[in-house]
Design a protein around this motif. Structure first.
Motif, PDB file in Angstrom:
ATOM      1  N   TYR A 169     -52.731 -34.992 -24.381  1.00 45.64           N
ATOM      2  CA  TYR A 169     -52.855 -33.565 -23.865  1.00 45.64           C
ATOM      3  C   TYR A 169     -53.725 -32.877 -24.743  1.00 45.64           C
ATOM      4  O   TYR A 169     -54.354 -31.924 -24.411  1.00 45.64           O
ATOM      5  N   SER A 170     -53.591 -32.992 -26.149  1.00 44.97           N
ATOM      6  CA  SER A 170     -54.435 -32.351 -26.948  1.00 44.97           C
ATOM      7  C   SER A 170     -56.040 -32.593 -26.774  1.00 44.97           C
ATOM      8  O   SER A 170     -56.895 -31.503 -26.526  1.00 44.97           O
ATOM      9  N   TYR A 198     -62.315 -35.593 -22.382  1.00 45.81           N
ATOM     10  CA  TYR A 198     -61.734 -36.205 -21.179  1.00 45.81           C
ATOM     11  C   TYR A 198     -61.584 -37.656 -21.375  1.00 45.81           C
ATOM     12  O   TYR A 198     -60.364 -38.261 -20.992  1.00 45.81           O
ATOM     13  N   ASN A 199     -62.653 -38.294 -21.769  1.00 43.81           N
ATOM     14  CA  ASN A 199     -62.577 -39.824 -21.873  1.00 43.81           C
ATOM     15  C   ASN A 199     -61.431 -40.226 -22.942  1.00 43.81           C
ATOM     16  O   ASN A 199     -60.642 -41.065 -22.749  1.00 43.81           O
ATOM     17  N   ILE A 251     -52.016 -37.041 -16.909  1.00 44.72           N
ATOM     18  CA  ILE A 251     -53.259 -37.794 -16.417  1.00 44.72           C
ATOM     19  C   ILE A 251     -53.698 -37.375 -15.017  1.00 44.72           C
ATOM     20  O   ILE A 251     -54.783 -37.214 -14.975  1.00 44.72           O
ATOM     21  N   GLY A 252     -52.750 -37.056 -14.205  1.00 47.63           N
ATOM     22  CA  GLY A 252     -53.127 -36.297 -13.151  1.00 47.63           C
ATOM     23  C   GLY A 252     -53.889 -35.236 -13.149  1.00 47.63           C
ATOM     24  O   GLY A 252     -54.860 -34.915 -12.555  1.00 47.63           O
ATOM     25  N   GLU A 253     -53.439 -34.287 -14.227  1.00 48.37           N
ATOM     26  CA  GLU A 253     -54.104 -33.087 -14.267  1.00 48.37           C
ATOM     27  C   GLU A 253     -55.543 -33.389 -14.860  1.00 48.37           C
ATOM     28  O   GLU A 253     -56.591 -32.755 -14.720  1.00 48.37           O
ATOM     29  N   ALA A 254     -55.842 -34.372 -15.754  1.00 51.69           N
ATOM     30  CA  ALA A 254     -56.781 -34.484 -16.194  1.00 51.69           C
ATOM     31  C   ALA A 254     -58.000 -34.925 -15.149  1.00 51.69           C
ATOM     32  O   ALA A 254     -58.945 -34.540 -15.182  1.00 51.69           O
ATOM     33  N   TYR A 255     -57.399 -36.065 -14.315  1.00 45.80           N
ATOM     34  CA  TYR A 255     -58.284 -36.429 -13.038  1.00 45.80           C
ATOM     35  C   TYR A 255     -58.658 -35.127 -12.352  1.00 45.80           C
ATOM     36  O   TYR A 255     -59.717 -35.242 -11.840  1.00 45.80           O
ATOM     37  N   LYS A 275     -57.506 -40.263  -7.811  1.00 46.82           N
ATOM     38  CA  LYS A 275     -56.549 -40.542  -8.954  1.00 46.82           C
ATOM     39  C   LYS A 275     -55.580 -39.786  -9.303  1.00 46.82           C
ATOM     40  O   LYS A 275     -54.419 -40.188  -9.623  1.00 46.82           O
ATOM     41  N   ALA A 276     -55.805 -38.653  -9.082  1.00 43.58           N
ATOM     42  CA  ALA A 276     -54.670 -37.573  -9.407  1.00 43.58           C
ATOM     43  C   ALA A 276     -53.553 -37.733  -8.142  1.00 43.58           C
ATOM     44  O   ALA A 276     -52.398 -37.552  -8.628  1.00 43.58           O
ATOM     45  N   ARG A 277     -53.772 -38.104  -7.057  1.00 43.10           N
ATOM     46  CA  ARG A 277     -53.223 -38.389  -5.920  1.00 43.10           C
ATOM     47  C   ARG A 277     -52.041 -39.474  -6.352  1.00 43.10           C
ATOM     48  O   ARG A 277     -50.810 -39.682  -5.977  1.00 43.10           O
TER      49      ARG A 277
END
Length: 151
Positions: A74-75, A82-83, A106-110, A118-120
């Motif tokens: 998250y941080s 992102y990686n 992780i969905g929000e990162a994608y 990937k978010a889906r």
């Protein structure tokens, strides 16, 4: 004289066999470690760098703590690293595949990376994990739908 039916006997046996908890026994959830409390306070202040630094050390010392990796991801995500964010979330999910927070984040990162597919996937996992739509599912679904609309 009144006869007792078989269903009544079965019901009485089930009631007698059900364990009863004493009124003074309350399940206790342990407080999170001090470092995680400190990290959450830093995150609340949006001090992403300090939170990431603290959590990097914490996860090194406690490599089996999914919450630590989730907060680290998250941080990093808020630092746009992102990686590293994805790596931390994947570590959290390897430790706890049902970690709802890690699936949401992780969905929000994608989504930030334009990876709606990937978010889906993580939205679908949350849909299965949450008996009723939970906060993590609702938040990711809202972000996903906004991404679909290009907002």
């Amino acid at each position: 004289m009144r006869s007792i039916t078989l269903p009544a006997i079965v019901m009485a046996m089930l009631l007698c066999a059900t364990p009863v908890r004493a009124a003074d026994i309350t399940p206790v959830t342990p407080d999170p470690p001090d470092e995680l409390q400190q990290a959450r306070a830093l995150i609340k202040k949006q001090d992403w760098r300090a939170a990431a630094t603290l959590l990097t050390g914490y996860t090194r010392e406690h490599p089996g703590n999914a919450d630590g990796y989730n907060l680290l991801g998250y941080s990093y995500r808020h630092l746009q690293r992102y990686n590293e964010s994805l790596d931390a979330y994947l570590r959290a999910l390897a430790l706890d595949p049902k970690h709802r927070g890690a699936h949401e984040y992780i969905g929000e990162a994608y989504l930030s990376l334009g990876r709606l597919d990937k978010a889906r996937e993580h939205l679908e996992i949350l849909d299965r994990l949450c008996f009723f739509p939970c906060e993590e599912y609702r938040d990711l679904k809202k972000a996903y739908e906004a991404a679909l609309l290009g907002k």
